[in-house]
Design a protein around this motif. Structure first.
Motif, short mmCIF file in Angstrom:
data_model
loop_
_atom_site.label_atom_id
_atom_site.label_comp_id
_atom_site.label_asym_id
_atom_site.label_seq_id
_atom_site.Cartn_x
_atom_site.Cartn_y
_atom_site.Cartn_z
N GLU A 1 37.47 40.57 56.24
CA GLU A 1 37.92 39.45 55.40
C GLU A 1 37.35 39.58 53.99
O GLU A 1 38.05 39.35 53.01
N VAL A 2 36.09 39.98 53.88
CA VAL A 2 35.48 40.20 52.56
C VAL A 2 36.20 41.34 51.84
O VAL A 2 36.52 41.22 50.66
N VAL A 3 36.50 42.42 52.55
CA VAL A 3 37.22 43.54 51.95
C VAL A 3 38.58 43.06 51.43
O VAL A 3 38.98 43.37 50.31
N ARG A 4 39.27 42.26 52.23
CA ARG A 4 40.58 41.75 51.84
C ARG A 4 40.48 40.90 50.57
O ARG A 4 41.27 41.06 49.64
N ILE A 5 39.48 40.05 50.52
CA ILE A 5 39.28 39.19 49.35
C ILE A 5 39.03 40.03 48.11
O ILE A 5 39.65 39.82 47.06
N VAL A 6 38.15 41.01 48.21
CA VAL A 6 37.80 41.83 47.05
C VAL A 6 39.00 42.67 46.61
O VAL A 6 39.28 42.79 45.41
N ARG A 7 39.75 43.23 47.56
CA ARG A 7 40.93 44.01 47.21
C ARG A 7 41.98 43.15 46.52
O ARG A 7 42.63 43.57 45.56
N ASN A 8 42.17 41.93 47.02
CA ASN A 8 43.21 41.06 46.47
C ASN A 8 42.87 40.47 45.11
O ASN A 8 43.76 40.01 44.40
N THR A 9 41.60 40.45 44.77
CA THR A 9 41.24 39.94 43.45
C THR A 9 41.47 40.98 42.37
O THR A 9 41.56 40.64 41.20
N GLY A 10 41.56 42.22 42.74
CA GLY A 10 41.87 43.28 41.78
C GLY A 10 40.67 43.69 40.95
O GLY A 10 39.72 42.94 40.77
N ARG A 11 40.73 44.89 40.44
CA ARG A 11 39.62 45.44 39.65
C ARG A 11 39.58 44.90 38.23
O ARG A 11 38.54 44.91 37.60
N ARG A 12 40.70 44.44 37.73
CA ARG A 12 40.77 44.03 36.33
C ARG A 12 40.36 42.58 36.10
O ARG A 12 40.15 42.18 34.97
N LEU A 13 40.27 41.82 37.17
CA LEU A 13 39.88 40.42 37.01
C LEU A 13 38.40 40.30 36.71
O LEU A 13 37.60 41.17 37.07
N ASP A 14 38.05 39.23 36.06
CA ASP A 14 36.67 38.94 35.73
C ASP A 14 35.84 38.81 37.01
O ASP A 14 36.33 38.33 38.04
N GLU A 15 34.60 39.24 36.95
CA GLU A 15 33.71 39.16 38.11
C GLU A 15 33.53 37.74 38.60
O GLU A 15 33.28 37.51 39.78
N SER A 16 33.67 36.77 37.71
CA SER A 16 33.49 35.38 38.13
C SER A 16 34.56 34.95 39.14
O SER A 16 34.29 34.11 40.00
#
Length: 66
Positions: free
Chosen positions: A9-24
């Protein structure tokens, strides 16, 4: 939920937020899953471990894709 399901679930969340989005944005979503886990009775150590394992698994996936 099992630890493996939570890590995925954590992996899914991180993948779906994308690399270009702000860390916040990622931090917000990871805080949300941490809160849900807390409400389900998981300890702080378990929540931290799941999030660290999920982020580590995500980084390994990215490395394999390159």
């Amino acid at each position: 939920m099992t630890k493996t399901c939570l890590v995925q679930e954590v992996v899914r969340i991180v993948r779906n937020t994308g690399r270009r989005l702000d860390e916040s944005v990622k931090t917000h979503h990871l805080n949300e899953i941490s809160l849900r886990m807390k409400e389900s009775g998981y300890t702080a150590n378990m929540r931290l471990e799941v999030i660290k394992l999920g982020i580590g698994a995500y980084k390994k996936q990215i490395k394999r894709e390159c």
